[in-house]
Scaffold this motif. Sequence first.
Motif, PDB file in Angstrom:
ATOM      1  N   VAL A 123       0.850  -1.197   0.000  1.00  0.00           N
ATOM      2  CA  VAL A 123       0.000   0.000   0.000  1.00  0.00           C
ATOM      3  C   VAL A 123       0.883   1.244   0.000  1.00  0.00           C
ATOM      4  N   LYS A 124       0.406   2.299  -0.616  1.00  0.00           N
ATOM      5  CA  LYS A 124       1.169   3.537  -0.732  1.00  0.00           C
ATOM      6  C   LYS A 124       0.571   4.620   0.168  1.00  0.00           C
ATOM      7  N   THR A 125       1.353   5.648   0.436  1.00  0.00           N
ATOM      8  CA  THR A 125       0.844   6.772   1.223  1.00  0.00           C
ATOM      9  C   THR A 125      -0.300   7.437   0.469  1.00  0.00           C
ATOM     10  N   GLY A 126      -1.302   7.857   1.220  1.00  0.00           N
ATOM     11  CA  GLY A 126      -2.482   8.477   0.620  1.00  0.00           C
ATOM     12  C   GLY A 126      -3.600   7.489   0.348  1.00  0.00           C
ATOM     13  N   THR A 127      -3.314   6.183   0.462  1.00  0.00           N
ATOM     14  CA  THR A 127      -4.318   5.154   0.210  1.00  0.00           C
ATOM     15  C   THR A 127      -5.284   5.044   1.384  1.00  0.00           C
ATOM     16  N   GLU A 159     -11.490   2.593  -2.214  1.00  0.00           N
ATOM     17  CA  GLU A 159     -11.334   3.780  -3.045  1.00  0.00           C
ATOM     18  C   GLU A 159     -12.594   4.628  -3.103  1.00  0.00           C
ATOM     19  N   THR A 160     -13.700   4.134  -2.543  1.00  0.00           N
ATOM     20  CA  THR A 160     -14.957   4.890  -2.497  1.00  0.00           C
ATOM     21  C   THR A 160     -15.423   4.959  -1.044  1.00  0.00           C
ATOM     22  N   ASP A 161     -16.609   5.527  -0.822  1.00  0.00           N
ATOM     23  CA  ASP A 161     -17.156   5.616   0.532  1.00  0.00           C
ATOM     24  C   ASP A 161     -18.049   4.435   0.868  1.00  0.00           C
ATOM     25  N   ILE A 163     -18.463   0.364   1.465  1.00  0.00           N
ATOM     26  CA  ILE A 163     -17.680  -0.819   1.806  1.00  0.00           C
ATOM     27  C   ILE A 163     -17.811  -1.926   0.758  1.00  0.00           C
ATOM     28  N   LYS A 164     -18.888  -1.928  -0.016  1.00  0.00           N
ATOM     29  CA  LYS A 164     -19.065  -2.984  -1.025  1.00  0.00           C
ATOM     30  C   LYS A 164     -17.980  -2.940  -2.092  1.00  0.00           C
ATOM     31  N   ASP A 165     -17.258  -1.826  -2.189  1.00  0.00           N
ATOM     32  CA  ASP A 165     -16.205  -1.674  -3.189  1.00  0.00           C
ATOM     33  C   ASP A 165     -14.827  -2.023  -2.641  1.00  0.00           C
ATOM     34  N   LEU A 166     -14.773  -2.659  -1.476  1.00  0.00           N
ATOM     35  CA  LEU A 166     -13.500  -3.015  -0.859  1.00  0.00           C
ATOM     36  C   LEU A 166     -12.689  -3.956  -1.751  1.00  0.00           C
ATOM     37  N   LYS A 167     -11.384  -3.685  -1.869  1.00  0.00           N
ATOM     38  CA  LYS A 167     -10.464  -4.555  -2.591  1.00  0.00           C
ATOM     39  C   LYS A 167      -9.590  -5.278  -1.569  1.00  0.00           C
ATOM     40  N   PRO A 168      -9.845  -6.565  -1.325  1.00  0.00           N
ATOM     41  CA  PRO A 168      -9.097  -7.285  -0.288  1.00  0.00           C
ATOM     42  C   PRO A 168      -7.612  -7.406  -0.635  1.00  0.00           C
ATOM     43  N   LEU A 169      -6.795  -7.533   0.410  1.00  0.00           N
ATOM     44  CA  LEU A 169      -5.363  -7.726   0.234  1.00  0.00           C
ATOM     45  C   LEU A 169      -4.961  -9.128   0.697  1.00  0.00           C
ATOM     46  N   ASN A 170      -3.817  -9.574   0.217  1.00  0.00           N
ATOM     47  CA  ASN A 170      -3.216 -10.843   0.645  1.00  0.00           C
ATOM     48  C   ASN A 170      -4.197 -12.010   0.538  1.00  0.00           C
ATOM     49  N   ASP A 171      -4.439 -12.711   1.659  1.00  0.00           N
ATOM     50  CA  ASP A 171      -5.302 -13.907   1.616  1.00  0.00           C
ATOM     51  C   ASP A 171      -6.718 -13.616   2.084  1.00  0.00           C
ATOM     52  N   ARG A 172      -7.146 -12.342   2.002  1.00  0.00           N
ATOM     53  CA  ARG A 172      -8.488 -11.984   2.467  1.00  0.00           C
ATOM     54  C   ARG A 172      -9.539 -12.273   1.398  1.00  0.00           C
ATOM     55  N   VAL A 173     -10.738 -12.622   1.867  1.00  0.00           N
ATOM     56  CA  VAL A 173     -11.896 -12.855   1.003  1.00  0.00           C
ATOM     57  C   VAL A 173     -13.011 -11.938   1.487  1.00  0.00           C
ATOM     58  N   GLY A 235     -13.402 -13.222  11.041  1.00  0.00           N
ATOM     59  CA  GLY A 235     -13.416 -12.016  10.234  1.00  0.00           C
ATOM     60  C   GLY A 235     -13.936 -10.751  10.879  1.00  0.00           C
ATOM     61  N   ASN A 236     -14.122  -9.742  10.019  1.00  0.00           N
ATOM     62  CA  ASN A 236     -14.590  -8.423  10.425  1.00  0.00           C
ATOM     63  C   ASN A 236     -15.876  -8.103   9.684  1.00  0.00           C
ATOM     64  N   ASP A 237     -16.902  -7.702  10.436  1.00  0.00           N
ATOM     65  CA  ASP A 237     -18.220  -7.419   9.864  1.00  0.00           C
ATOM     66  C   ASP A 237     -18.346  -5.955   9.457  1.00  0.00           C
ATOM     67  N   PHE A 238     -19.050  -5.717   8.354  1.00  0.00           N
ATOM     68  CA  PHE A 238     -19.299  -4.366   7.868  1.00  0.00           C
ATOM     69  C   PHE A 238     -20.731  -4.278   7.354  1.00  0.00           C
ATOM     70  N   LYS A 239     -21.262  -3.061   7.338  1.00  0.00           N
ATOM     71  CA  LYS A 239     -22.598  -2.829   6.785  1.00  0.00           C
ATOM     72  C   LYS A 239     -22.484  -1.832   5.649  1.00  0.00           C
ATOM     73  N   GLY A 240     -23.044  -2.184   4.478  1.00  0.00           N
ATOM     74  CA  GLY A 240     -22.995  -1.316   3.315  1.00  0.00           C
ATOM     75  C   GLY A 240     -24.000  -0.183   3.390  1.00  0.00           C
TER      76      GLY A 240
END
Length: 259
Positions: A123-127, A159-161, A163-173, A235-240
């Motif tokens: 990940v880069k600064t500003g992300t 990249e948006t506000d 959560i449905k647009d989340l881009k997982p990292l590493n081994d996350r689903v 895991g971690n729960d989120f609400k869209g």
Amino acid sequence: MATAQLTAFSISVSARNLSSFEGLRPSNVKFASSFKPLVGVGLPLSRRSFQGLVVKAATVVAPKYTSITPLGDRVLVKIKTVEEKTEGGILLPSSAQSKPQGGEVVAVGEGKTIGKAKLDISVKTGTQVVYSKYAGTEVEFDGSSHLILKEDDIVGILETDDIKDLKPLNDRVFIKVAEAEEKTAGGLLLTEATKEKPSIGMVIAVGPGPLDEEGNRKALSVSPGNTVLYSKYAGNDFKGSDGSNYIALRASDVMAILS
């Protein structure tokens, strides 16, 4: 100084003797009163009873320090401000405000070495990132709350506000959770309190996979569109924004693909 009525003795605890008060100046905290013996034990509580007391506080960085440089595979994230109002404008008390799980990357470490491969932070600064709920060490710096955490504790990039647009990292689903059943098999209507938490959902996005010993990515065994059964308390729960429930978890917590 405020005192708490306990019963049988007085104790004074110096903040300099509590290692968990990171970043706090030494101050005296006094608990005054006498304590009755525990029922069925017959022995009064001693000072040893308070050895397991843990008080967590953010480390406060003095103003003379103007920058923080993370080491290794650590990342410094500026925590997103807690929402103080609901979407309807109702002011929330501090007890009802949800702990943020996201923020902006403001500094990164030099990366890590796996075998002979030198890997930079992904990940880069500003992300804008989302991280595990209880990850990292909180730091008060430059008038804002920050978190120092390992790169592996970052769940994904947002990249948006929404959560449905989340881009997982590493081994996350990243999974959209199936809706809970509202009725029993016999047709009885269930209240929210009695609905069983679902552990089935559809995969929305997957990470690039974990790193092997040579620093190469290993593809995950699940793909977007799969309906999966996952570990119930992982895991971690989120609400869209549309009210849908989502969960981000490690691929190892996915138990089966349903078809």
